[in-house]
Design a protein around this motif. Structure first.
Motif, PDB file in Angstrom:
ATOM      1  N   VAL A 272      62.576  81.582  36.063  1.00 53.35           N
ATOM      2  CA  VAL A 272      62.057  80.674  35.049  1.00 53.35           C
ATOM      3  C   VAL A 272      62.226  81.366  33.699  1.00 53.35           C
ATOM      4  O   VAL A 272      61.856  82.516  33.524  1.00 53.35           O
ATOM      5  CB  VAL A 272      60.574  80.324  35.312  1.00 53.35           C
ATOM      6  CG1 VAL A 272      60.009  79.493  34.167  1.00 53.35           C
ATOM      7  CG2 VAL A 272      60.430  79.601  36.642  1.00 53.35           C
TER       8      VAL A 272
ATOM      9  N   GLU B 178      61.638  81.197  29.510  1.00 50.02           N
ATOM     10  CA  GLU B 178      60.965  80.587  28.363  1.00 50.02           C
ATOM     11  C   GLU B 178      62.009  80.277  27.299  1.00 50.02           C
ATOM     12  O   GLU B 178      62.847  81.117  26.987  1.00 50.02           O
ATOM     13  CB  GLU B 178      59.899  81.529  27.798  1.00 50.02           C
ATOM     14  CG  GLU B 178      58.744  81.789  28.742  1.00 50.02           C
ATOM     15  CD  GLU B 178      57.949  80.540  29.100  1.00 50.02           C
ATOM     16  OE1 GLU B 178      57.741  79.678  28.217  1.00 50.02           O
ATOM     17  OE2 GLU B 178      57.546  80.433  30.270  1.00 50.02           O
TER      18      GLU B 178
ATOM     19  N   ARG C 195      68.736  71.431  26.414  1.00 48.57           N
ATOM     20  CA  ARG C 195      67.548  71.712  27.216  1.00 48.57           C
ATOM     21  C   ARG C 195      67.033  70.361  27.702  1.00 48.57           C
ATOM     22  O   ARG C 195      67.279  69.342  27.071  1.00 48.57           O
ATOM     23  CB  ARG C 195      66.500  72.489  26.446  1.00 48.57           C
ATOM     24  CG  ARG C 195      65.850  71.747  25.327  1.00 48.57           C
ATOM     25  CD  ARG C 195      64.667  72.463  24.708  1.00 48.57           C
ATOM     26  NE  ARG C 195      65.026  73.704  24.054  1.00 48.57           N
ATOM     27  CZ  ARG C 195      64.138  74.634  23.715  1.00 48.57           C
ATOM     28  NH1 ARG C 195      62.864  74.464  23.929  1.00 48.57           N
ATOM     29  NH2 ARG C 195      64.527  75.745  23.135  1.00 48.57           N
TER      30      ARG C 195
ATOM     31  N   ALA D  94      61.589  70.285  26.986  1.00 52.79           N
ATOM     32  CA  ALA D  94      61.199  71.408  27.847  1.00 52.79           C
ATOM     33  C   ALA D  94      60.956  72.675  27.022  1.00 52.79           C
ATOM     34  O   ALA D  94      61.693  72.965  26.079  1.00 52.79           O
ATOM     35  CB  ALA D  94      62.283  71.673  28.887  1.00 52.79           C
ATOM     36  N   GLN D  95      59.938  73.414  27.432  1.00 53.13           N
ATOM     37  CA  GLN D  95      59.638  74.705  26.822  1.00 53.13           C
ATOM     38  C   GLN D  95      60.090  75.868  27.695  1.00 53.13           C
ATOM     39  O   GLN D  95      60.029  77.014  27.283  1.00 53.13           O
ATOM     40  CB  GLN D  95      58.133  74.820  26.537  1.00 53.13           C
ATOM     41  CG  GLN D  95      57.649  73.816  25.520  1.00 53.13           C
ATOM     42  CD  GLN D  95      58.341  73.976  24.186  1.00 53.13           C
ATOM     43  OE1 GLN D  95      58.406  75.061  23.632  1.00 53.13           O
ATOM     44  NE2 GLN D  95      58.905  72.894  23.678  1.00 53.13           N
ATOM     45  N   GLN D  96      60.503  75.544  28.914  1.00 51.01           N
ATOM     46  CA  GLN D  96      61.049  76.548  29.814  1.00 51.01           C
ATOM     47  C   GLN D  96      62.121  75.895  30.677  1.00 51.01           C
ATOM     48  O   GLN D  96      62.221  74.673  30.738  1.00 51.01           O
ATOM     49  CB  GLN D  96      59.966  77.166  30.693  1.00 51.01           C
ATOM     50  CG  GLN D  96      59.260  76.178  31.603  1.00 51.01           C
ATOM     51  CD  GLN D  96      58.115  76.802  32.365  1.00 51.01           C
ATOM     52  OE1 GLN D  96      57.555  77.816  31.949  1.00 51.01           O
ATOM     53  NE2 GLN D  96      57.755  76.219  33.478  1.00 51.01           N
ATOM     54  N   TRP D  97      62.942  76.757  31.296  1.00 50.64           N
ATOM     55  CA  TRP D  97      63.962  76.256  32.209  1.00 50.64           C
ATOM     56  C   TRP D  97      63.739  76.884  33.557  1.00 50.64           C
ATOM     57  O   TRP D  97      63.576  78.098  33.639  1.00 50.64           O
ATOM     58  CB  TRP D  97      65.368  76.582  31.718  1.00 50.64           C
ATOM     59  CG  TRP D  97      66.404  75.906  32.562  1.00 50.64           C
ATOM     60  CD1 TRP D  97      67.035  74.745  32.258  1.00 50.64           C
ATOM     61  CD2 TRP D  97      66.896  76.305  33.843  1.00 50.64           C
ATOM     62  NE1 TRP D  97      67.894  74.400  33.279  1.00 50.64           N
ATOM     63  CE2 TRP D  97      67.822  75.353  34.270  1.00 50.64           C
ATOM     64  CE3 TRP D  97      66.635  77.378  34.686  1.00 50.64           C
ATOM     65  CZ2 TRP D  97      68.495  75.436  35.479  1.00 50.64           C
ATOM     66  CZ3 TRP D  97      67.296  77.458  35.901  1.00 50.64           C
ATOM     67  CH2 TRP D  97      68.215  76.496  36.268  1.00 50.64           C
TER      68      TRP D  97
ATOM     69  N   ASP E   7      62.391  72.846  33.768  1.00 51.16           N
ATOM     70  CA  ASP E   7      61.173  72.102  33.488  1.00 51.16           C
ATOM     71  C   ASP E   7      61.527  70.630  33.598  1.00 51.16           C
ATOM     72  O   ASP E   7      62.677  70.243  33.408  1.00 51.16           O
ATOM     73  CB  ASP E   7      60.656  72.430  32.093  1.00 51.16           C
ATOM     74  CG  ASP E   7      59.209  72.061  31.888  1.00 51.16           C
ATOM     75  OD1 ASP E   7      58.565  71.563  32.850  1.00 51.16           O
ATOM     76  OD2 ASP E   7      58.696  72.251  30.775  1.00 51.16           O
TER      77      ASP E   7
ATOM     78  N   ASP F 198      56.924  64.731  32.399  1.00 54.19           N
ATOM     79  CA  ASP F 198      55.818  64.080  33.087  1.00 54.19           C
ATOM     80  C   ASP F 198      56.232  62.612  33.224  1.00 54.19           C
ATOM     81  O   ASP F 198      56.113  61.824  32.296  1.00 54.19           O
ATOM     82  CB  ASP F 198      54.534  64.215  32.273  1.00 54.19           C
ATOM     83  CG  ASP F 198      53.336  63.566  32.942  1.00 54.19           C
ATOM     84  OD1 ASP F 198      53.522  62.634  33.754  1.00 54.19           O
ATOM     85  OD2 ASP F 198      52.211  63.998  32.652  1.00 54.19           O
TER      86      ASP F 198
END
Length: 170
Positions: A7, A9, A136, A154-157, A159, A162
């Motif tokens: 993961v 960031e 992203r 997304a803030q991470q990969w 992700d 919702d």
């Protein structure tokens, strides 16, 4: 949990927010029969409802497969025009449409140079691939004039959006 991937960031992104006008672009828009250059502004103006713009990993990567399976299963195309954007070629997009069984319901923009993601402030370089970048993961819900009604980036990969929150926007 033991994951087969790391993961990562991603840091901040300078992307359009709710109330902003989404950047316009023209790229090949792929459907199950053919592709042609179509501007986002024309697509939004011709849509009967909102346009859901889904930026995703290159076709064949597990995040793209997961996202499109989820979108297909939830039937977003019943309430909106759903289009994807990735660095994959039109040929790869046609394969994705067939394999995910979303032919006729969704279309995919081909952006091999990743210029669209750059204009949206969501381009990211791929680890271990010199000179290769892709968008992203991101979802933008747009009205007929390209006004952003909802934005998720997304803030991470990896992700994932919702999906329930996106559906509430539709």
């Amino acid at each position: 949990m033991d994951l087969d991937f790391e993961v990562v960031e991603l840091g901040e992104a300078n992307h359009p927010e709710a109330g902003d006008t989404a950047p316009d672009f023209t790229r090949p828009l792929v459907n199950d029969e053919f592709w042609e250059d179509v501007s986002l502004s024309a697509l939004c103006a011709e849509s009967d409802g909102p346009v859901v713009l889904v930026f995703h990993a290159m076709d064949g990567a597990f995040p793209a497969t997961y996202v499109w399976n989820e979108i297909r299963d939830r039937g977003w195309h019943q309430d909106a025009t759903v289009v994807g954007v990735s660095i994959s070629s039109p040929y790869e997009h046609k394969t994705l449409l067939e394999e995910r069984d979303i032919e006729g319901d969704h279309q995919l923009y081909s952006d091999p140079a990743n210029d669209v993601a750059e204009s949206y402030g969501i381009a990211m370089e791929l680890d271990g691939m010199a000179g290769i970048a892709e968008p992203r993961p991101a979802v933008f819900v747009l009205d007929g004039e390209r006004t952003v009604e909802y934005a998720w980036v997304a803030q991470q990969w990896p992700d994932f959006p919702d999906y329930d929150t996106v559906e509430a926007q539709l």
